[in-house]
Design a protein around this motif. Sequence first.
Motif, PDB file in Angstrom:
ATOM      1  N   UNK A 175     115.228   2.339  19.788  1.00  0.00           N
ATOM      2  CA  UNK A 175     116.638   2.703  20.105  1.00  0.00           C
ATOM      3  C   UNK A 175     117.484   2.926  18.885  1.00  0.00           C
ATOM      4  N   UNK A 176     116.957   2.171  17.768  1.00  0.00           N
ATOM      5  CA  UNK A 176     117.881   2.103  16.445  1.00  0.00           C
ATOM      6  C   UNK A 176     117.775   3.611  15.868  1.00  0.00           C
ATOM      7  N   UNK A 177     118.899   3.493  14.917  1.00  0.00           N
ATOM      8  CA  UNK A 177     118.788   4.729  14.089  1.00  0.00           C
ATOM      9  C   UNK A 177     117.915   4.429  12.772  1.00  0.00           C
ATOM     10  N   UNK A 178     116.688   4.840  12.859  1.00  0.00           N
ATOM     11  CA  UNK A 178     115.771   4.269  11.939  1.00  0.00           C
ATOM     12  C   UNK A 178     115.674   5.310  10.668  1.00  0.00           C
ATOM     13  N   UNK A 179     116.817   5.677  10.216  1.00  0.00           N
ATOM     14  CA  UNK A 179     116.886   6.707   8.894  1.00  0.00           C
ATOM     15  C   UNK A 179     116.320   6.264   7.854  1.00  0.00           C
ATOM     16  N   UNK A 180     115.332   7.250   7.525  1.00  0.00           N
ATOM     17  CA  UNK A 180     114.480   7.056   6.124  1.00  0.00           C
ATOM     18  C   UNK A 180     113.406   5.928   6.349  1.00  0.00           C
ATOM     19  N   UNK A 181     113.205   5.161   7.517  1.00  0.00           N
ATOM     20  CA  UNK A 181     112.261   4.166   7.701  1.00  0.00           C
ATOM     21  C   UNK A 181     110.737   4.697   7.488  1.00  0.00           C
ATOM     22  N   UNK A 182     110.126   4.223   6.617  1.00  0.00           N
ATOM     23  CA  UNK A 182     108.640   4.669   6.608  1.00  0.00           C
ATOM     24  C   UNK A 182     107.793   4.066   7.519  1.00  0.00           C
ATOM     25  N   UNK A 183     108.214   2.596   7.874  1.00  0.00           N
ATOM     26  CA  UNK A 183     107.660   1.997   8.696  1.00  0.00           C
ATOM     27  C   UNK A 183     107.437   2.498  10.015  1.00  0.00           C
ATOM     28  N   UNK A 184     108.822   2.835  10.492  1.00  0.00           N
ATOM     29  CA  UNK A 184     108.908   3.818  11.798  1.00  0.00           C
ATOM     30  C   UNK A 184     107.937   4.924  12.082  1.00  0.00           C
ATOM     31  N   UNK A 185     107.873   5.781  10.706  1.00  0.00           N
ATOM     32  CA  UNK A 185     107.156   6.878  10.889  1.00  0.00           C
ATOM     33  C   UNK A 185     105.797   6.715  11.235  1.00  0.00           C
ATOM     34  N   UNK A 186     105.286   5.319  10.748  1.00  0.00           N
ATOM     35  CA  UNK A 186     103.813   4.958  10.944  1.00  0.00           C
ATOM     36  C   UNK A 186     103.451   4.940  12.533  1.00  0.00           C
ATOM     37  N   UNK A 187     104.420   4.748  13.324  1.00  0.00           N
ATOM     38  CA  UNK A 187     104.123   4.598  14.689  1.00  0.00           C
ATOM     39  C   UNK A 187     103.812   6.086  15.306  1.00  0.00           C
ATOM     40  N   UNK A 188     104.491   7.242  14.552  1.00  0.00           N
ATOM     41  CA  UNK A 188     104.059   8.601  15.071  1.00  0.00           C
ATOM     42  C   UNK A 188     102.937   9.005  14.165  1.00  0.00           C
ATOM     43  N   UNK A 189     102.268   8.171  13.391  1.00  0.00           N
ATOM     44  CA  UNK A 189     101.279   8.869  12.529  1.00  0.00           C
ATOM     45  C   UNK A 189     100.501   9.938  13.065  1.00  0.00           C
ATOM     46  N   UNK A 190      99.825   9.203  14.174  1.00  0.00           N
ATOM     47  CA  UNK A 190      98.666  10.167  14.814  1.00  0.00           C
ATOM     48  C   UNK A 190      99.130  11.435  15.257  1.00  0.00           C
ATOM     49  N   UNK A 191     100.512  11.775  15.746  1.00  0.00           N
ATOM     50  CA  UNK A 191     101.096  12.879  16.194  1.00  0.00           C
ATOM     51  C   UNK A 191     101.347  13.759  14.889  1.00  0.00           C
ATOM     52  N   UNK A 192     101.828  13.260  13.997  1.00  0.00           N
ATOM     53  CA  UNK A 192     102.333  13.866  12.707  1.00  0.00           C
ATOM     54  C   UNK A 192     100.877  14.570  12.222  1.00  0.00           C
ATOM     55  N   UNK A 193      99.896  13.673  11.883  1.00  0.00           N
ATOM     56  CA  UNK A 193      98.704  14.083  11.439  1.00  0.00           C
ATOM     57  C   UNK A 193      98.218  15.523  12.038  1.00  0.00           C
ATOM     58  N   UNK A 194      98.412  15.456  13.460  1.00  0.00           N
ATOM     59  CA  UNK A 194      97.673  16.576  14.131  1.00  0.00           C
ATOM     60  C   UNK A 194      98.854  17.772  13.772  1.00  0.00           C
ATOM     61  N   UNK A 195      99.970  17.481  13.855  1.00  0.00           N
ATOM     62  CA  UNK A 195     100.949  18.507  13.204  1.00  0.00           C
ATOM     63  C   UNK A 195     100.546  19.245  12.040  1.00  0.00           C
ATOM     64  N   UNK A 196     100.228  18.425  11.057  1.00  0.00           N
ATOM     65  CA  UNK A 196     100.030  18.697   9.676  1.00  0.00           C
ATOM     66  C   UNK A 196      98.605  19.547   9.884  1.00  0.00           C
ATOM     67  N   UNK A 197      97.531  19.054  10.532  1.00  0.00           N
ATOM     68  CA  UNK A 197      96.298  19.828  10.477  1.00  0.00           C
ATOM     69  C   UNK A 197      96.555  20.997  11.437  1.00  0.00           C
ATOM     70  N   UNK A 198      97.417  21.160  12.413  1.00  0.00           N
ATOM     71  CA  UNK A 198      97.767  22.434  13.011  1.00  0.00           C
ATOM     72  C   UNK A 198      98.697  23.362  12.093  1.00  0.00           C
TER      73      UNK A 198
END
Length: 461
Positions: A175-198
């Motif tokens: 629940x933190x403001x994870x602004x520009x955190x790359x590690x935080x993005x890794x937790x959503x990687x499966x979703x963003x991979x599907x977004x990019x494929x779509x």
Amino acid sequence: MIASPNGADPAEAAAFLAAHPQVEAIDIVLTDANGIGRGKIIRRHELEGLYRNGRHLPISILGLDICGEDVHETGLIWDQGDGDLRAWPVPGTLRLLHGTDPARAELLMSMYHLDGAAMTSDPRHALARQVRALAAQGLHPAGAFELEFFLLDPQRGADGRMRPARAVLDGRESRKTEVYSVDHLHGMEPLFSDIYRAAEAMGIRAETVISEYAPGQYELTLDYRTDVMQAADDLIRLKRIVRMQARRHGVTACFMAKPDADYAGSGMHFHVSMRDAIGRNVFAEGAGESFRPALLHAIGGLRQTMGEAMLVFAPHANSWRRFATQSYAPVSPNWGVNNRSVALRVPAGAVAARRIEHRPAGVDANPYLVGAVVLAGIAKGLAEAIDPGPEVTGNGYDSPADLPIPPDWRSAIETARASAFLRDALGADMHRTFTAIKAAEYARVARTVSEVDFDLYLHSV
């Protein structure tokens, strides 16, 4: 076969079906004044007939409010007997949907009268009209929209508030403001991979993703297009992609402008430049030059018209909660260079890519209407050589507002209704439709008794 007014060719449908024998159905999507996709899902065998003859749809589909209710004041309901018009496929927009089972495709549609004339309460026609007007002057706009949004837990917390979605990778909560955190993005990687494929399946060049300035907030950027209609199509389609893929991963994609009172809202910044007949960027200065007059006059036009157009940029009650000082959302029609506290930013970067970043619009705005109004403002600035006034340096939130903008949603509706500029920018039909829908939505919100009323007044008055 009826002649298509926009060049839809049955050969496109035939080639697509031959290339994708697995596709069983197609979403046909017409975008309304609120940017909502309205339409149908047709079966595979219907597609070629759709390209040959179009598809009858009720005129009222373009006169609906945010809830899908008729707005009679648009003149598009019983004044017209709720008759059918004809929707036609937008050439080049038939694309495969990623991750559907059974396989489906998506096709954008645009509305026309039965005689083939453009139905000008269709937002795509409003943008097309401004593009044509600039082309008549030898100018061709290019641009891209940014997409900011929240990923939320489908279930609210015990306090009734929305919560950031847990990481789809491992369920981790932050629940933190994870602004520009790359590690935080890794937790959503499966979703963003599907977004990019779509997005790739749709022919959309989605680019950088970042963790934005609020818990659960993200931003996706889009490739710069030489065709602003395609840029608006990209944004419309990317929102549907994000929403669909998020849902498949068990989270909610939120495109409200301000879903959390304590944090920054979500914008839809529009980067725009102008090219001449041989492709040169007319905003780009030469070596050793200061900013080109065309760039400054364009900014001047956007500043002068911003107040009249704010309803397009902030179309909903929630939109107006986004505007606050120190929030990365502009509160004044000011401009500056490499400065995110202003409404009109000239980004740093290569001179050849000189452009204006138009920052007022929220992610809840309709990109076709935003594009139409921004181009009309630029055209006015160029035609009248409007001086943009002094550049703001430092904290733009502290700069005095020398041009007015409406303070709230109701004022924006009244301003928009009275605006000759907005009527010309959108066209008379789209202007009437849009402002009537907004007035009806305002009345709906105004008469609603909310939890805030009970919290403030139940035991106090």
